[in-house]
Write an enzyme that holds these catalytic residues in place. Sequence first.
Site, PDB file in Angstrom:
ATOM      1  N   GLN A   1       9.885  10.365 -10.531  1.00 24.82           N
ATOM      2  CA  GLN A   1       9.679   9.331 -11.553  1.00 24.82           C
ATOM      3  C   GLN A   1       8.249   9.468 -12.039  1.00 24.82           C
ATOM      4  O   GLN A   1       7.324   8.912 -11.453  1.00 24.82           O
ATOM      5  CB  GLN A   1       9.985   7.952 -10.970  1.00 24.82           C
ATOM      6  CG  GLN A   1      11.472   7.805 -10.645  1.00 24.82           C
ATOM      7  CD  GLN A   1      11.846   6.468 -10.054  1.00 24.82           C
ATOM      8  OE1 GLN A   1      11.069   5.852  -9.348  1.00 24.82           O
ATOM      9  NE2 GLN A   1      13.061   6.020 -10.318  1.00 24.82           N
TER      10      GLN A   1
ATOM     11  N   GLY B   1       2.510   6.583  -7.737  1.00 23.28           N
ATOM     12  CA  GLY B   1       3.723   5.827  -7.460  1.00 23.28           C
ATOM     13  C   GLY B   1       4.535   6.360  -6.286  1.00 23.28           C
ATOM     14  O   GLY B   1       5.320   5.636  -5.698  1.00 23.28           O
ATOM     15  N   GLY B   2       4.337   7.605  -5.930  1.00 28.54           N
ATOM     16  CA  GLY B   2       4.981   8.124  -4.721  1.00 28.54           C
ATOM     17  C   GLY B   2       6.458   8.453  -4.838  1.00 28.54           C
ATOM     18  O   GLY B   2       7.087   8.771  -3.846  1.00 28.54           O
ATOM     19  N   HIS B   3       7.022   8.375  -6.056  1.00 22.90           N
ATOM     20  CA  HIS B   3       8.461   8.610  -6.195  1.00 22.90           C
ATOM     21  C   HIS B   3       8.751  10.033  -6.670  1.00 22.90           C
ATOM     22  O   HIS B   3       9.055  10.248  -7.843  1.00 22.90           O
ATOM     23  CB  HIS B   3       9.076   7.602  -7.164  1.00 22.90           C
ATOM     24  CG  HIS B   3       9.003   6.185  -6.690  1.00 22.90           C
ATOM     25  ND1 HIS B   3       9.568   5.134  -7.375  1.00 22.90           N
ATOM     26  CD2 HIS B   3       8.443   5.635  -5.590  1.00 22.90           C
ATOM     27  CE1 HIS B   3       9.355   4.002  -6.730  1.00 22.90           C
ATOM     28  NE2 HIS B   3       8.661   4.273  -5.636  1.00 22.90           N
ATOM     29  N   TYR B   4       8.604  10.992  -5.784  1.00 27.28           N
ATOM     30  CA  TYR B   4       8.949  12.373  -6.125  1.00 27.28           C
ATOM     31  C   TYR B   4       9.855  12.867  -5.014  1.00 27.28           C
ATOM     32  O   TYR B   4       9.678  12.517  -3.855  1.00 27.28           O
ATOM     33  CB  TYR B   4       7.709  13.271  -6.267  1.00 27.28           C
ATOM     34  CG  TYR B   4       6.403  12.510  -6.284  1.00 27.28           C
ATOM     35  CD1 TYR B   4       6.116  11.634  -7.330  1.00 27.28           C
ATOM     36  CD2 TYR B   4       5.507  12.605  -5.228  1.00 27.28           C
ATOM     37  CE1 TYR B   4       4.953  10.884  -7.315  1.00 27.28           C
ATOM     38  CE2 TYR B   4       4.343  11.860  -5.217  1.00 27.28           C
ATOM     39  CZ  TYR B   4       4.068  10.996  -6.252  1.00 27.28           C
ATOM     40  OH  TYR B   4       2.940  10.258  -6.229  1.00 27.28           O
TER      41      TYR B   4
END
Lengths: 582, 257
Positions: free
Chosen positions: A332, A500-503
């Site tokens: 994201q 954001g950390g969403h990978y």
Amino acid sequence: MAIKLDKVDVVVVGTGWSGGIVSAELAKAGYKVVGLERGKEKTVNDYLGSKDELRFTQRYDMMQDLSKETITSRSEMDEEAQPVRTQAEMMVGNDVGGGSAHWAGCTFRNNPFDFEVYTKTVEKFGKDKIPEGMTLQDWGITYDEFEKYYDRFEKTAGTSGEEDPLGPPRSNPYPNPPLKSSPAINLFKEAAENLGYHPYMIPAGNMSEAYENPDGEKLSQCQFCSYCSHFGCDFGAKSDPVVTVIPTAQKTGNYELRPHSYARRVLHNGKKATGIMYVDMKTGLEYEQPADVVVLGGFTFTNTRLLLLSEIGKPYNPKKREGVIGRNFVGQFNNTFLGVRGFFNDKKFNMYGGAGALGATLRDFTVEHIDPEGKNFIHGGHPEIRQYGLGPIQSLAVPSDTPSWGAEFKDNSVKYANSMLHVWFVPGVMPWWHNFTDLDPTYKDAFGDPLLRVTNKLTDQDINIAKYGIEVTRKIMEEMGADIIDEDEVPEEFDHIYSGGHYAGGVAMGADPETSAVNNYLQMWDMENLFVTGGSAFPHFSDYHPTGTIGALAYRAAEGVEKYLKNGGLLAEKKTNTHKMA
Amino acid sequence: MANENSNNKKTMNRRIFMKNAGIFTGGVVGGSILGGILTNPFLKEESETPQTTTESASDFQEARMFFDRFEDFVILRAAVERIYPEDDNGPGAVELGVPYFIDKQLAGSWGTNAKEYMQNPFKVNGDTDDDEVMRYETPLNRGQIIIEGLRKLDVVSEDKFDDKFSNLDGEQQDEILQLFDNGEVELTGVGSQHFFSLLRKMTIEGVFADPLYGGNKNMDGWRMVDYPGPRPGFIDIIEEEEFVKMEPMGLNDYQQS
């Protein structure tokens, strides 16, 4: 030479939700487990008095020290990748609890559609709507089969939530009632209802009531202090591994946590994994930890990189479009979380208070409910309003026609300090043949090992769905009655900012070993005593935040490891007759 | 192997918790003295010590540890005041201690990029593309970028207005800063836009970070935006329709409670 230690049943890399849950479950079942964590040991005592915006949200105190290791990033295969050098560009957790300690707390389930995303997309949008090169694939398990793991995770995590009127079937209600709502969130919900939508409170890892989970871990009631995202909760009121699964594992007497232990290789004999080689970062000494089963429960980058460095599994070759390790990298990025900012001239909200997952959303635009007619994208997404309770550095907001510094900036930033609401849209992110990870040929970590290299670009799909999301949020914000509405800008290109950390992706799960690295028990197809769990297993990114699914996957993996320790062998059947995309 | 602490962890009694929080609902909490006494039982005693002692104690922290040259610090003071000027809303960056905040930040690990990946080769970012500002592609660390940029401010000022930056009037200073913000000035090793965005970021941080870092003096940055500072919680006002204004409280109070 590495110092060889005594063999244990299971060695687990990572202490976030993935590594923590697997460790707790196996330690409870009586197996000897060693947990390796590259960062520091953490307890709630480390968080006490840490409500410091500068230190945590601006100086990234809980994030990875990039001087030792980072990734490189580029858009196209023929470019030289540049390192992602600063913590402002790269948000990945560190220390015990990993990313699961600094998370905000949103505890969603994926759409049932997502587990069969290829099959269902063909059904709903038509095969012709799937562009050439989109490597869409089913997850090798259905929502109905997977539901019990969600239920399990929500109970461990004490999720506070309310029934989503359009939500998928649940075997049990949420273990905690929803969080209190706030005037800002009520404004969103009322506007959404006026428009005929179905808003509900976001399922939260912030406790609406004091809670004791099935493992006997006690969580306090959230006080809405606002220090959740980027922070560890100093009141034990946010579910994270530090207050749940890590102590659960420790209480059994079967779990040894080794912080400051940086895993460098999965050791193996070609057929089976034999252990982990790691460095004690306090002494610099190298160790070999032999084990019957090896579990990689690290962040998506760590899991993928360890497999590539250890030469396990077939690396993805984008030119031939073959191989699996590094395939289906998704995240994201800057086309997600875009929407509108509404400025209110006569309303002030108590936005300094809040909780990480305090907010509302609705399912009316998600993939199962969206009308595919006339859409120039596939999948869907959901709008959100959140009241994290931001500190004054982060919350500074001015209308877009205001300069970014100077007298007018100051005046407007003071004026709107508590009068701006942001509603954003989270779209699903689809995988492509040209988005992948491999090892960088130039840049190395502190030990001379190659960094992981990301090759990733935005596509028309990403840009079109982002534009659609902004239309959705604008309509809601207009109904909310904002005086000024600023639309977020839709980017043309990936900005290589990993916030954001969403990978996810890179070690995708599935039923077909040609397109997946692990089966639906998170067991490597090519090495049956090696399990790889976490966001790395996502074949695509649902529009929902990843943590609920990551927690559930870890319970599935733990069940798999236990089955394997008892009976051995591959736990799922290979299916090679699945569709071939790209 | 089992962790004893984990077994002993108790859910804190909410009543005690809220008592410590010093939170009031439904309206504005009165002046600073009232708020102070409620959150810090030692305040009264401290107030009785002569004012001058307190002032000189804080003055000890207002000295430079990063900026070797006083001239550089003079440019810094002038520039941050234009970014966040004093006005009817309240004090500007200088009065809030921002120059000393920046000095302390640059002297520490952040200023030397201690936790960033600084290995060669660098693709030196001299261009002005917006996207490039975030991607850090210069071998200069933050301290070096700030020195490089500040000295260039004087060079450009002399060039355009025949005087040092700090001697120019506000509008002239803004004009020069705008050139840097636009990326129109050539620096060595870094784009001027990158320098400016770093200076702007640190100025804002100095206005609003906890006063423990040397800026946001007397919490006056927070007062301007009605930010109450770190508190145990806001559970009693989260549902409140009206805006609730509180006298701010800093980490020095919070960590001792």
